[in-house]
Design an enzyme around this catalytic site. Structure first.
Site: not given
Length: 1477
Positions: A704-705, A700-702
């Protein structure tokens, strides 16, 4: 008119007979088509009748049935028939003027010209151009001026000519003629006057096209024309939907025949690399023939194809342009494929060649495209609309099935056809496999079964997908499948299971492949679970599952006899980590290579599953576990961890996503390696993104995305750089797709992004340029229609096959390991059966429990026996035990009897009887591998015993028939006779045993409460029970126990001991005692039958008998059986087990521990048995311990009135002539003989005989001395001589004791025997010290004891004087005879102690007046003789005894010692004491 009637009658009879012997549509196009065309000539006269017959007209009696001779006459009559019909029409019957001439129509002129020409042809027909006699008919067929009747007659004429076989490959210009026929018929035009005539014409068109394909000249047709024929027939099939049912059926059947005829030719076609290369664009061609009623307009419009056929009421046409829709050569040089890429243009030359693979590719693709009809219309595949959901797909599937059946393995040789099957066909099968229609599902399963049979080596991953996404989803019923769908899926699975190698190949290819699902395990579990009736009666579904399960088991059982490999396979051990994810076997065709390879892979796969479970609980510990098991390297590297995430099933995708999105450097490396495992070659961006995000949950973290999408974009651009300028463009577009996906499918977003918004948002991202609008539009619509799931499915469910997954599957199929073909040898059956055995036994047991029909019983029994066979073959003892436990429950023998007549109930219970027979069949066949299951089997046997249903000789050891003839406890086996019962003779009374006893009780009327006569049903039940018990062969379990493996035999013995129960002191119930006796009998029987393995059994048997002996205080059948069984074991085994003789004989000491009351009750029988044992095995008893036991038992009997005789008889056998006397048993036998000599039981004669035995044994000592001297020499035999001397000393000591016996004759005989033993020692080396001991311990002690008895005036001792005289005489003789030896002793002076004894004797004789001097002249012989000997020993003794006597007289009678000779009596005694006395 009469002639006309006769013709009609004759023709009708022929017509009816042909109908009876023909079938309109036979298999493989071998049908017989018979019909009669009635043609009327002009003027109303009857037209001739023509009978045309199909390919099998030989069945009607001739090769060509024709009313006339030769093809020429047929052509004449045909053209006459056409003319006749044409003239009936006003249009053709009149004449018209053209300038000056009166002309006829060209069609009529050509027909008349044919009539003239026929008579001019004198050559063979194959030398004549077929176009010459076909063209007039073909002109009529193509003319749009002719009506349906005329066209129909012309078609019939062409059909008849083709069926006459006048046209073949050798005919002149045959190629042009065949193509001319096809072109003409497929472009047939006619006026429709009525619906019936139109249907007739359409049927005849079908007939002509079919006969074209079946004729010998069909090989001359081109690919183009074959496609045209198929397309025309399909158009008629479509049009027939609005016509009559007969036309519909004929059209569909013709289509099937065409497909079968075409693809049967595939095996004769060589491999062609130039087969049509366009696979996807042909859909527009095939579907072009379907009019708008089928609503395929969208597809047609997209491909630029319009049908020229108009369904008009006034006319019908099959234009040439529209007829060739399959494979028609089109003007476009390039066509757009269905996937959006340009296809390679057709090779026009191939379409004009003789038909082969090119047309088959087109036709097969056309058939596959029919399955896309619903998809192209945008309709839900689960729609209930018959035309789309069932009718068209079902028709197409039937055609495809026919093609596969006929083409078979030949598809493998043609890559284009194989590619169609691998991709398009299987993709459609996956779609229609989930259809709500059971008919479609059944046909899909049939096709897959055929594909498996013929092409499984090319369809590994496709088969995995089919079973995972179709069969397993439907059969479980968890995904909304109806009962009908479940049933069809289960039927299909059962059919697959009946293929002997199916499950083996699933296991080897899929379960043992790390990257594939465990299809075998899933299918086996499905079958097991589906066979369980849960809170419901048994249904067809349960039986289907059971059939499939048993088919798998029986397949394994059949492979056992085909040279199965050893079940003791080496375990897989991983010593260190080696990269294994993509490793392949060296040779997938050789079992020597692939069997250990797949077993190792399966082991790794199992360990990975365990590692996945650890990882899901704690990622760090999970990776450490995998390192510890050598599945990951000791030092983690990114590639191995990435492969673990990519290919291991069951991982928590949330944890995987968090790991991959982590900013740690190692995690980033793993992420890039993870992305590198994907193959995005030629894949759309959205499809690639879907596949990538299905393997983990996007964090969900940007940040990590971003990291995740960067890795994805880099990999995608690396493999598909066609449109995107760089990897940044791929990253931006991927982000945009994720945002679009969230926008479109998040319910919280109210205002949705439009296509224009999406295109606008992605401007200038492709290296500063815009991406193609069509490309972005396609991506937009794809995302809108199909959401990208950022939260993928967890666990081991059965996912639905999506387009993206299918594309990924096709990519994987290019790299997957080759398909392993299993043969009939059981290479992997051990591992497979270990997986499925437990659920299988449970499933069969539950069905057997719920079943009510005998055929289901038998099916279950077959399954049980197969399980037993496999378990035994592969040494799976636990499985066999579980099976036995399960089966024993169904015998009802273990259940408490709740009925008055359990025997009758058993006879009426078919299930119980079948289960009982099966239990004992397994015990007899596979007893080697039964362990704890013996307890349950014995419980059943005991129950039968209590019911009196066992044969009388179940407990016999079947080793010595004569032994049982004298044993009242054994009878004969049961027979079918309803005779009297046999009763148990040993032990406590009980009810009559044996099945005969049960019958006798049933039939007896002499009871206290008279019973009524048994009914026929009762007698029948008893008879069934009898037959059941006979089928069981229960006695064979024990009589054949010698063939059991050691461990099984030991478990059987332990089970018997356990079943008998621990004996308790005090009284027990008769039933318990009877059980204990029966078990003991069986235990003894198997002990005797396994004499070669007695070491294995002996400890347990001995302890059990010891417990019985030591706990019994009163005589009873149990202790009797224990004691005599022990004796019997010793009797039978001593000759064969000399190394165990001591153990066996030591066990007889238990007899000595019997309670006095018990021992007294059985003493005589025990002694008799011991006597038999001794007589039979004396030579086998070698040890002192063994003889001690025997002599102890014999000694006890010396004082028992009944047993003493038998005991002494045994002792006599041992000691007579020293036959069985040995140094080891000498002393023991002497002691035993002394016991009998001292015993006052019986006559004194036996005591005397016992003394004789003792005295004669001295000869054995002399013999042993001589043998020792001869064997080892006198110098080395000192120790032996000393031992023999010790034995001699024990002998004389024993005789000394008997010399004190109260009975005079026994006492005196003992003295004589002692004298014999003391003086007859010439052959024995008696040491000086031993002689001293002899005098001290034997002679002097005996004389002292006798004097004491004599002085004590014992009343019980009579005539002691005579005994003393004998004793004194013995002393003197011994002393004098051995004087020389005695004088050599250094302690000779000690012998003078004898003077005191002699002095006492002389004083007694003086006192009683026995020794008196009668005259001074010495005439008294007694006086003189006495002092003659005494003075030689002690000259002063006379003065001490007679102090008042004259000294001269004392010495007057003295003579020199040299003058004294040895008394003759002594000499005689000495001489008689030699060897052999």
């Amino acid at each position: 008119m009469l002639k006309w009637n006769r013709i009609v009658n004759k023709t009708m009879r022929l017509f009816l007979s042909s109908r009876n012997c023909s079938s309109a549509y036979g298999e493989k196009g071998k049908s017989i088509h018979c019909w009669i065309s009635l043609r009327l000539c002009s003027g109303g006269t009857p037209a001739p009748f023509f009978l045309t017959v199909g390919k099998h007209r030989k069945a009607l009696g001739s090769r060509r049935i024709l009313l006339g001779n030769g093809a020429s006459q047929a052509a004449i009559w045909d053209q006459g028939a056409v003319l006749a019909v044409m003239r009936r029409n006003v249009r053709w019957g009149g004449r018209y003027m053209s300038s000056d001439d009166q002309l006829e129509h060209s069609l009529i002129q050509s027909l008349k010209a044919l009539r003239k020409q026929i008579f001019l042809w004198q050559n063979q027909w194959h030398t004549i151009n077929p176009a010459a006699y076909l063209q007039p008919f073909l002109d009529v067929i193509q003319s749009d001026e002719t009506g349906a009747p005329i066209t129909g007659v012309a078609l019939s004429s062409v059909h008849k000519i083709l069926t006459l076989d006048v046209i073949d490959q050798n005919t002149v210009n045959v190629e042009e003629a065949m193509r001319l026929v096809v072109d003409s018929v497929t472009s047939c035009r006619f006026e429709v006057t009525d619906p019936a005539s139109e249907e007739v014409v359409l049927m005849k068109i079908l007939q002509v096209l079919l006969v074209c394909m079946k004729s010998k000249a069909s090989v001359m047709l081109s690919n183009q024309h074959v496609c045209t024929i198929v397309n025309t027939c399909f158009r008629i099939v479509h049009q027939a939907e609005k016509k009559g049912e007969l036309l519909q059926r004929i059209a569909r059947r013709t289509m099937h025949e065409l497909v079968r005829c075409i693809f049967s030719h595939l095996s004769n076609v060589e491999n062609t690399k130039h087969a049509l290369v366009n696979r996807s664009s042909t859909a527009k061609l095939e579907l072009g023939g379907i009019d708008n009623d089928y609503a395929f307009g969208a597809k047609q419009a997209a491909n630029g194809n319009n049908s020229e056929y108009d369904d008009r009421s006034s006319s019908g046409s099959f234009g040439s342009n529209s007829a060739g829709q399959v494979g028609t050569v089109r003007e476009e040089s390039m066509v757009v494929a269905g996937n959006g890429k340009e296809a390679i243009p057709y090779d026009l030359h191939l379409m004009t060649e003789p038909y082969g693979v090119p047309c088959m590719v087109e036709i097969f693709h056309f058939l596959c495209s029919l399955l896309n009809a619903v998809e192209h219309m945008g309709m839900d595949p689960r729609s209930n609309t018959l035309a789309f959901e069932e009718d068209v797909p079902l028709f197409a599937l039937g055609l495809i099935n026919s093609a596969i059946e006929l083409g078979g393995p030949s598809f493998r040789r043609h890559p284009r056809l194989l590619s169609l099957i691998q991709d398009e066909l299987f993709r459609n099968l996956m779609q229609f496999g989930l259809s709500m229609s059971p008919l479609i599902l059944s046909m899909v399963c049939s096709i897959v079964l055929n594909l498996y049979h013929h092409l499984r080596t090319e369809l590994k991953l496709q088969l995995e997908a089919f079973f995972s996404c179709v069969i397993l989803r439907l059969a479980q019923g968890k995904y909304g499948a109806s009962y009908q769908q479940q049933e069809v899926a289960m039927e299909a699975l059962a059919d697959f299971c009946r293929q002997k190698t199916f499950m083996v190949e699933m296991y080897a290819n899929l379960d043992c492949d790390i990257t594939c699902r465990n299809v075998f395990e899933d299918l086996a579990n499905l079958l097991s679970k589906s066979a369980f009736p849960v809170n419901c009666p048994l249904s067809a579904m349960h039986i289907l599952a059971l059939d499939g399960l048993i088919a798998v088991i029986q397949g394994m059982a059949e492979r056992i006899g085909n040279g199965s490999v050893s079940s003791e396979q080496a375990p897989v051990i991983l010593q260190e980590y080696l990269p294994f994810w993509m490793v392949k076997c060296d040779n997938y065709a050789d079992p020597v290579h692939w069997v250990p390879f797949v077993r190792r892979r399966k082991y790794i796969k199992r360990r990975l599953m365990i590692g996945a479970d650890h990882f899901n609980r704690d990622p760090k510990k999970g990776l450490e576990f995998l390192q510890g098991t050598h599945l990951l390297p000791d030092k983690l590297d990114p590639q191995s961890v990435a492969c673990f995430f990519r290919y291991t099933a069951g991982l928590d995708k949330n944890l995987v996503g968090d790991f991959l999105g982590n900013h740690d450097e190692f995690c980033v490396q793993v992420l890039h390696e993870f992305a590198g495992t994907f193959d995005f070659q030629d894949m759309n961006l959205d499809t690639a993104l879907r596949l990538f995000l299905e393997t983990f949950r996007l964090p969900g973290e940007s940040q990590k995305i971003q990291r995740v999408l960067e890795a994805f974009s880099e990999r995608y651009y690396e493999q598909s750089p066609q449109i995107l300028a760089n990897k940044d463009a791929a990253l931006l577009l991927s982000y945009s797709l994720i945002m679009l996906n969230t926008d479109q499918h998040n319910v919280q977003v109210k205002k949705k992004m439009t296509e224009e918004d999406f295109i606008r948002n992605n401007r200038h991202i492709n290296g500063g340029n815009d991406l193609p609008r069509e490309f972005l539009s396609e991506l937009y619509h794809s995302i809108c229609k199909n959401e990208i799931r950022t939260t993928p499915e967890q666990g081991f469910g059965y996912p639905e096959m999506t387009p993206s997954r299918w594309i990924d599957l096709m990519h994987k199929s290019k790299k997957t390991a080759p398909f392993i073909i299993a043969d009939s040898i059981a290479y992997l059956d051990h591992d497979m059966f270990a997986i499925m055995s437990g659920p299988t036994i449970a499933a069969i047991s539950v069905v057997f429990d719920h079943a009510e029909h005998e055929d289901v019983y038998q099916t279950c029994i077959d399954g049980f026996l197969a399980v037993a066979k496999i378990s035994a073959c592969h040494h799976l003892e636990d499985v066999l035990d579980d099976l036995v436990v399960s089966l024993c429950k169904f015998t009802t023998l273990l259940n408490p009897s709740s009925v008055d007549e359990p025997v009758l109930a058993f006879g009426d219970d078919t299930k119980a009887r079948m289960a009982t027979v099966t239990v004992f069949t397994i015990a007899n066949r596979y007893g080697d591998y039964i362990r704890t299951g013996w307890r349950n089997i014995l419980d059943c046997i005991l129950r039968l015993h209590k019911l009196g249903l066992l044969p009388a000789r179940v407990a016999s050891d079947a080793a010595d028939e004569s032994e049982f003839s004298a044993d009242p406890g054994h009878g004969k086996p049961i027979t079918n006779s309803l005779s009297s019962a046999h009763l148990q003779s040993i032990g406590t009374p009980r009810r009559s045993s044996g099945l005969m006893g049960r019958f006798s009780q049933l039939l007896s009327l002499d009871t206290e409460e008279p019973r009524s006569q048994p009914t026929e049903q009762q007698l029948a039940a008893h008879q069934r029970t009898l037959q059941t018990i006979q089928k069981c062969h229960i006695d064979s379990i024990f009589t054949e126990s010698k063939f059991l493996q050691a461990e099984s035999l030991l478990q059987l013995a332990r089970a018997l001991i356990w079943a008998a129960g621990r004996p308790q002191k005090g009284s027990s119930s008769p039933e318990d005692e009877d059980t204990a006796v029966f078990c003991l009998e069986l235990l003894i029987a198997i002990t005797l039958n396994n004499r070669d393995r007695i070491v294995l059994l002996w400890q347990g048997v001995y302890e059990h008998i010891a417990n019985i002996v030591q706990s019994t205080v009163m005589p009873c059948a149990l202790v009797e059986k224990a004691v005599f069984g022990l004796l019997r074991i010793c009797q039978r085994l001593l000759p064969y087990k000399e190394n165990l003789a001591d153990e066996l004989l030591r066990s007889l000491q238990l007899v000595l521990k019997l309670d006095a009351r018990v021992a007294d009750a059985y003493c005589e029988q025990i002694t008799q048995e011991v006597s038999r044992l001794v007589k039979a095995n004396a030579t086998h008893i070698r040890s002192q311990m063994g003889w001690r036991t025997i002599t102890s038992l014999l000694s006890i009997t010396a004082r028992h009135p009944e047993a003493s005789e038998a005991g002494f008889d045994a002792l006599l056998f041992i000691m007579s002539d020293g036959a069985h006397l040995f140094p080891v048993n000498y002393v023991l036998c002497i002691d035993a003989a002394r016991q009998f000599a001292e015993s006052r039981v019986g006559q004194a004669e036996r005591s005397v005989r016992a003394l004789d035995l003792m005295s004669s044994s001295v000869d054995c000592l002399a013999r042993w001395t001589h043998e020792a001297k001869e064997a080892i020499g006198e110098e080395d035999a000192g120790k032996m001589f000393q031992d023999i001397g010790d034995l001699w000393l024990r002998l004389v000591q024993g005789l000394r004791k008997v010399c004190l016996d109260q009975r005079e004759d026994v006492r005196n005989h003992a003295l004589l025997s002692l004298q014999k033993c003391l003086t007859g020692v010439d052959g024995i080396r008696i040491s000086h010290g031993l002689w001293l001991q002899c005098f001290d311990l034997v002679i002097f002690t005996m004389i002292d004891d006798l004097l004491e008895i004599a002085q004590g005036h014992q009343k019980d001792y009579r005539n002691m004087e005579g005994t003393l005289i004998l004793a004194t005489k013995l002393l003197s003789n011994v002393f004098l005879q051995l004087l020389h030896e005695l004088s050599q002793l250094s302690t000779f002076c000690k012998l003078w102690l004898v003077l005191e004894l002699l002095k006492n004797i002389l004083l007694v004789m003086k006192t009683r007046g026995v020794l008196m001097q009668r005259s001074a002249l010495g005439g008294d012989s007694l006086w003189e003789l006495t002092w003659l000997h005494v003075n030689n020993i002690a000259p002063s003794l006379q003065s001490e005894v007679f102090p008042d006597q004259d000294p001269e007289l004392k010495h007057g009678s003295l003579v020199s010692s040299e003058a004294v000779s040895v008394p003759s009596s002594v000499t005689t005694t000495t001489e008689g004491a030699g060897p052999g006395s």
